[in-house]
Design an enzyme around this catalytic site. Structure first.
Site, PDB file in Angstrom:
ATOM      1  N   VAL A 257     -33.261 -53.159  48.657  1.00 35.19           N
ATOM      2  CA  VAL A 257     -33.412 -53.919  47.634  1.00 35.19           C
ATOM      3  C   VAL A 257     -34.091 -53.148  46.578  1.00 35.19           C
ATOM      4  O   VAL A 257     -35.052 -52.734  46.609  1.00 35.19           O
ATOM      5  CB  VAL A 257     -34.141 -55.334  47.879  1.00 35.19           C
ATOM      6  CG1 VAL A 257     -33.996 -56.382  46.802  1.00 35.19           C
ATOM      7  CG2 VAL A 257     -33.559 -55.845  49.446  1.00 35.19           C
TER       8      VAL A 257
ATOM      9  N   ASP B 266     -33.926 -65.112  38.086  1.00 34.14           N
ATOM     10  CA  ASP B 266     -35.091 -64.363  36.844  1.00 34.14           C
ATOM     11  C   ASP B 266     -35.838 -64.662  38.445  1.00 34.14           C
ATOM     12  O   ASP B 266     -36.861 -65.626  38.154  1.00 34.14           O
ATOM     13  CB  ASP B 266     -34.829 -65.923  36.665  1.00 34.14           C
ATOM     14  CG  ASP B 266     -36.204 -65.623  34.901  1.00 34.14           C
ATOM     15  OD1 ASP B 266     -37.320 -64.512  35.722  1.00 34.14           O
ATOM     16  OD2 ASP B 266     -36.243 -66.770  34.147  1.00 34.14           O
TER      17      ASP B 266
ATOM     18  N   ASN C 245     -39.754 -52.911  41.578  1.00 29.38           N
ATOM     19  CA  ASN C 245     -39.730 -52.722  39.689  1.00 29.38           C
ATOM     20  C   ASN C 245     -39.647 -53.414  39.107  1.00 29.38           C
ATOM     21  O   ASN C 245     -40.526 -53.399  38.125  1.00 29.38           O
ATOM     22  CB  ASN C 245     -38.659 -51.659  40.000  1.00 29.38           C
ATOM     23  CG  ASN C 245     -38.480 -51.173  38.880  1.00 29.38           C
ATOM     24  OD1 ASN C 245     -39.596 -50.349  38.369  1.00 29.38           O
ATOM     25  ND2 ASN C 245     -37.186 -51.368  37.935  1.00 29.38           N
TER      26      ASN C 245
ATOM     27  N   TYR D 160     -52.432 -56.706  31.688  1.00 30.60           N
ATOM     28  CA  TYR D 160     -51.297 -55.556  32.217  1.00 30.60           C
ATOM     29  C   TYR D 160     -51.925 -54.446  33.074  1.00 30.60           C
ATOM     30  O   TYR D 160     -51.576 -54.703  34.236  1.00 30.60           O
ATOM     31  CB  TYR D 160     -50.619 -54.979  30.828  1.00 30.60           C
ATOM     32  CG  TYR D 160     -49.721 -54.554  31.487  1.00 30.60           C
ATOM     33  CD1 TYR D 160     -48.720 -54.943  31.596  1.00 30.60           C
ATOM     34  CD2 TYR D 160     -49.482 -52.912  31.186  1.00 30.60           C
ATOM     35  CE1 TYR D 160     -47.198 -54.136  32.502  1.00 30.60           C
ATOM     36  CE2 TYR D 160     -48.406 -52.137  31.612  1.00 30.60           C
ATOM     37  CZ  TYR D 160     -47.710 -52.414  31.906  1.00 30.60           C
ATOM     38  OH  TYR D 160     -45.839 -52.394  32.798  1.00 30.60           O
TER      39      TYR D 160
ATOM     40  N   LYS E 181     -51.414 -53.506  36.863  1.00 29.42           N
ATOM     41  CA  LYS E 181     -50.829 -52.283  37.628  1.00 29.42           C
ATOM     42  C   LYS E 181     -52.116 -52.004  38.494  1.00 29.42           C
ATOM     43  O   LYS E 181     -52.023 -51.170  39.328  1.00 29.42           O
ATOM     44  CB  LYS E 181     -50.831 -51.624  36.711  1.00 29.42           C
ATOM     45  CG  LYS E 181     -49.522 -52.004  35.579  1.00 29.42           C
ATOM     46  CD  LYS E 181     -48.458 -52.179  36.065  1.00 29.42           C
ATOM     47  CE  LYS E 181     -47.183 -52.887  35.581  1.00 29.42           C
ATOM     48  NZ  LYS E 181     -45.828 -52.914  36.471  1.00 29.42           N
TER      49      LYS E 181
END
Length: 262
Positions: free
Chosen positions: A17, A71, A96, A162, A166
């Protein structure tokens, strides 16, 4: 580690996937996994781009490629992917897809925008791993590639939420690498720097970025592709004091902002 097609398929096949597969690093992952003989479930919002990629990969590599245009930032979109995963024998997840970075003052962001970034960049990836993991553990083999960012290695002013997302992805993936390695499931975190895509016209080409992750899978907890990127991540994590790294990143990011009042 350089994988043979047979060894890679036996370890991570028959289906992979790839989320965010319509462009950039995700698209390159799809191409390289097809080279290694895996069937693919390609996931992104844009169906025409996914369909064209699926046709190319099926014709060029003799694999099966399915398209799921959904989405993942929406609860129903994520649920749709989970239902589809349950119909396939998935051996590899490339996590990803994620919300793009935001450069600016945190106080200027609406709460809904911040919450959407947090959901997409943490909960969606976490839910996919948690959903797939029981079947991987039952089989005693498989893999997960968690795509983070070099920004996860240091605080980044003006990209606060952000960078925090991460860092979460990095800590999660490296922790699971150790937790699951003796149970047959390989987890690797990919932390790319700037990478060329539809939105970015500078940085590394996505080909060596994806290749670094595939070659490191089953061997390393995380990889940072690119010599300069590796040095930056090492310096931020091990050489600089956290305060020094914080102020350095703050000065760099502030130069990218619009002047106050414009």
């Amino acid at each position: 580690m350089v994988w043979s097609t047979q060894a890679f398929g036996e370890r991570y096949g028959p289906w992979a996937v790839v989320t965010g597969a319509s462009a950039g690093i995700g698209r390159e992952f799809a191409r390289q996994l097809a080279d290694l003989g895996l069937n693919l479930l390609l996931v992104a919002r844009r169906e025409p781009e996914l369909a064209a990629l699926a046709r190319d990969l099926q014709q060029g590599h003799g694999i099966l490629a399915r398209v799921l245009a959904t989405d993942l930032s929406q609860a129903e979109g994520l649920a749709k992917l989970l239902r589809t995963i349950d119909t396939l024998e998935v051996g590899l997840l490339v996590n990803n897809a994620g919300a793009p970075s935001f450069h600016g003052h945190f106080a200027s962001r609406t709460w809904s925008a911040v919450a959407d970034t947090l959901y997409f960049n943490t909960q969606v990836q976490l839910r996919l791993i948690h959903h797939l993991l029981p079947s991987l553990l039952e089989r005693g083999r498989g893999g997960i590639i968690q795509v983070s960012s070099i920004t996860g290695h240091t605080p980044v002013p003006y990209m606060a939420e952000y960078a925090a997302c991460k860092a979460y992805q990095l800590a999660l993936g490296e922790s699971l690498h150790v937790e699951l390695r003796d149970r047959g499931v390989d987890v690797l975190v990919l932390s790319p720097g700037a990478t060329r895509s539809e939105r970015v016209d500078f940085g590394m080409h996505p080909r060596p970025v994806a290749r670094a992750a595939i070659n490191g899978l089953g061997k390393l907890p995380s990889v940072v592709p690119g010599r300069l990127n590796r040095w930056s991540a090492f310096r931020f994590r091990h050489l600089d004091s956290r305060r020094r790294a914080l102020w350095r990143m703050g000065r760099f990011q502030s130069r990218r902002l619009e002047p106050a009042g414009e």
